[in-house]
Design an enzyme around this catalytic site. Structure first.
Site, PDB file in Angstrom:
ATOM      1  N   THR A   1      30.927  44.162  33.612  1.00  0.00           N
ATOM      2  CA  THR A   1      31.663  44.000  34.582  1.00  0.00           C
ATOM      3  C   THR A   1      30.391  43.229  35.985  1.00  0.00           C
ATOM      4  O   THR A   1      29.319  43.959  35.349  1.00  0.00           O
ATOM      5  CB  THR A   1      32.292  44.577  35.134  1.00  0.00           C
ATOM      6  OG1 THR A   1      33.581  45.412  34.824  1.00  0.00           O
ATOM      7  CG2 THR A   1      32.355  45.070  36.595  1.00  0.00           C
TER       8      THR A   1
ATOM      9  N   GLY B   1      37.286  51.098  32.173  1.00  0.00           N
ATOM     10  CA  GLY B   1      37.858  51.894  33.871  1.00  0.00           C
ATOM     11  C   GLY B   1      39.192  52.868  33.608  1.00  0.00           C
ATOM     12  O   GLY B   1      39.772  52.751  34.690  1.00  0.00           O
TER      13      GLY B   1
ATOM     14  N   GLY C   1      42.239  46.290  34.682  1.00  0.00           N
ATOM     15  CA  GLY C   1      40.976  48.303  34.946  1.00  0.00           C
ATOM     16  C   GLY C   1      40.527  48.577  36.265  1.00  0.00           C
ATOM     17  O   GLY C   1      41.782  48.271  37.442  1.00  0.00           O
ATOM     18  N   ASP C   2      39.984  49.108  36.580  1.00  0.00           N
ATOM     19  CA  ASP C   2      39.339  49.360  38.007  1.00  0.00           C
ATOM     20  C   ASP C   2      38.778  49.196  38.606  1.00  0.00           C
ATOM     21  O   ASP C   2      38.965  48.844  39.965  1.00  0.00           O
ATOM     22  CB  ASP C   2      38.099  50.641  37.232  1.00  0.00           C
ATOM     23  CG  ASP C   2      37.253  50.878  37.136  1.00  0.00           C
ATOM     24  OD1 ASP C   2      36.949  49.200  35.714  1.00  0.00           O
ATOM     25  OD2 ASP C   2      35.778  50.899  37.495  1.00  0.00           O
TER      26      ASP C   2
ATOM     27  N   THR D   1      31.205  50.060  37.110  1.00  0.00           N
ATOM     28  CA  THR D   1      31.116  49.348  35.269  1.00  0.00           C
ATOM     29  C   THR D   1      31.580  50.748  34.448  1.00  0.00           C
ATOM     30  O   THR D   1      30.457  51.167  34.786  1.00  0.00           O
ATOM     31  CB  THR D   1      30.208  48.910  35.640  1.00  0.00           C
ATOM     32  OG1 THR D   1      29.973  48.182  34.086  1.00  0.00           O
ATOM     33  CG2 THR D   1      28.813  49.487  35.367  1.00  0.00           C
ATOM     34  N   GLY D   2      33.015  50.209  33.945  1.00  0.00           N
ATOM     35  CA  GLY D   2      32.421  51.543  32.261  1.00  0.00           C
ATOM     36  C   GLY D   2      34.332  51.129  31.736  1.00  0.00           C
ATOM     37  O   GLY D   2      35.039  50.146  32.380  1.00  0.00           O
TER      38      GLY D   2
HETATM   39  N1  ASP Z   1      35.595  48.823  34.110  1.00  0.00           N
HETATM   40  C1  ASP Z   1      35.827  47.352  33.535  1.00  0.00           C
HETATM   41  C2  ASP Z   1      37.551  47.643  33.142  1.00  0.00           C
HETATM   42  O1  ASP Z   1      37.527  48.424  32.792  1.00  0.00           O
HETATM   43  C3  ASP Z   1      34.935  46.700  32.112  1.00  0.00           C
HETATM   44  C4  ASP Z   1      33.519  47.329  32.843  1.00  0.00           C
HETATM   45  O2  ASP Z   1      32.683  47.963  33.270  1.00  0.00           O
HETATM   46  O3  ASP Z   1      32.698  47.149  31.283  1.00  0.00           O
HETATM   47  O4  ASP Z   1      37.885  46.476  33.213  1.00  0.00           O
END
Ligand code: ASP
Length: 318
Positions: free
Chosen positions: A186, A240, A216-217, A237-238
């Protein structure tokens, strides 16, 4: 893992995603590319802040640069859904007014962050998705592109690997190892301008092999993106699904406001909340005094901020 810079009048931080990003698996050339991408984003945001521009303009500009960079999972470099399509999400929030604009499931908008800003400023809504959002983009003169624009060989190969791994796991066979860095990512930016206003922006292609329609988040206010002049601006980021359930971005702000925590403490706590549920990742945040923190609980996160001496600090690994 955290880093904290001393209070500054203006400040800016950006990220290009967290995940299993290891020095041993990175070529020098790739590393330079990522560093260059982070530097270009910081430069775009900083230029605006230096001439007295707003934090909103700065975070939009920084994210836009990363959306055009195929190395990052947003805009041009977005990952593929299980159907072989690209669906992008983005959000922007103004800490001064608590206004926000967010978009999801976009397939033709070259720069989702620009549309998010337009939703915030030119519609009576906060969140718009899919064809309705793209129609709104068209009416507001925002650049739409053919879906072919978002095709990159690298992301396509990642989808094939992910599908093979899924199939093999379903058959109880040998598991392919796919690095988390290949399955998501992200981009995001947070800033404090000379007037003390905070802003946050996040943009993503989501997760590789996600079901069409999955959100996602990143475009959810309070989960992946949040800004409030009373406390801080945050971009996450992560994983979600877990960041949504732990309401990570707003949690950082709430812990500062209601529990009197410092920015760094609050950010660590909020990330730990998501990890308790099973989600890993990172975030970048700037507070009302210009402190910056960039914690993550994966092996790496592409990230950078303005150092105390005004120079860019760019890092990838722990
Ligand atoms: N947070 C993002 C999502 O879940 C993906 C990411 O940040 O790696 O869409």
């Amino acid at each position: 893992m955290k880093q904290t810079a001393r209070p500054a009048r203006i400040n800016l931080a950006v990220h290009g995603g967290a995940g299993t990003i290891e020095r041993s698996k990175m070529t020098l050339e790739r590393e330079q590319e990522y560093r260059g991408g982070i530097a270009r984003a910081l430069r775009a945001g900083r230029e605006i802040l230096d001439r007295g521009g707003s934090s909103l303009d700065a975070v939009e500009a920084a994210v836009r640069v990363m959306e055009d960079d195929p190395d990052f999972n947003a805009g041009k470099g977005s990952v593929f859904t299980s159907a072989g399509t690209n669906e992008m999400d983005a959000a922007i929030m103004d800490g001064k007014t608590l206004s926000a604009g967010t978009v999801a499931c976009l397939e033709h908008v070259r720069n989702p962050i620009v549309l998010a800003r337009t939703v915030m400023e030119k519609s009576k809504h906060v969140m718009m998705i899919g064809p309705g959002a793209e129609e709104f983009a068209k009416r507001n003169g925002i650049e739409l592109v053919d879906t072919k624009y978002f095709f990159t060989e690298r992301r396509w190969d990642e989808l094939q690997k992910s599908k093979a791994a899924e199939k093999s796991a379903a058959e109880g066979g040998k598991k392919f190892i796919i690095s988390e860095a290949e399955s998501h990512g992200t981009v995001g930016a947070v800033a404090r301008d000379a007037q003390g206003n905070l802003a946050a922006a996040t943009s993503t292609g989501g997760t590789t092999n996600k079901l069409p329609g999955r959100v996602g988040d990143s475009p959810i206010v309070g989960a992946g993106t949040y800004a409030n002049n009373a406390t801080c601006a945050v971009s996450c980021t992560g994983d979600g699904e877990f960041f949504i359930r732990a309401v990570v971005a707003h949690q950082v702000s709430a812990l500062m406001e209601l529990r009197g925590m410092s920015l760094a403490e609050a950010a660590e706590h909020a990330l730990a909340d998501a990890q308790k549920l099973g989600g890993k990742g990172g975030l970048i945040a700037v507070d009302k005094d210009g402190n910056v923190t960039l914690p993550f609980n994966t092996s790496g996160m592409y990230r950078g901020y303005l150092g105390e001496d005004g120079k860019f600090v760019i890092e990838i690994y722990k």
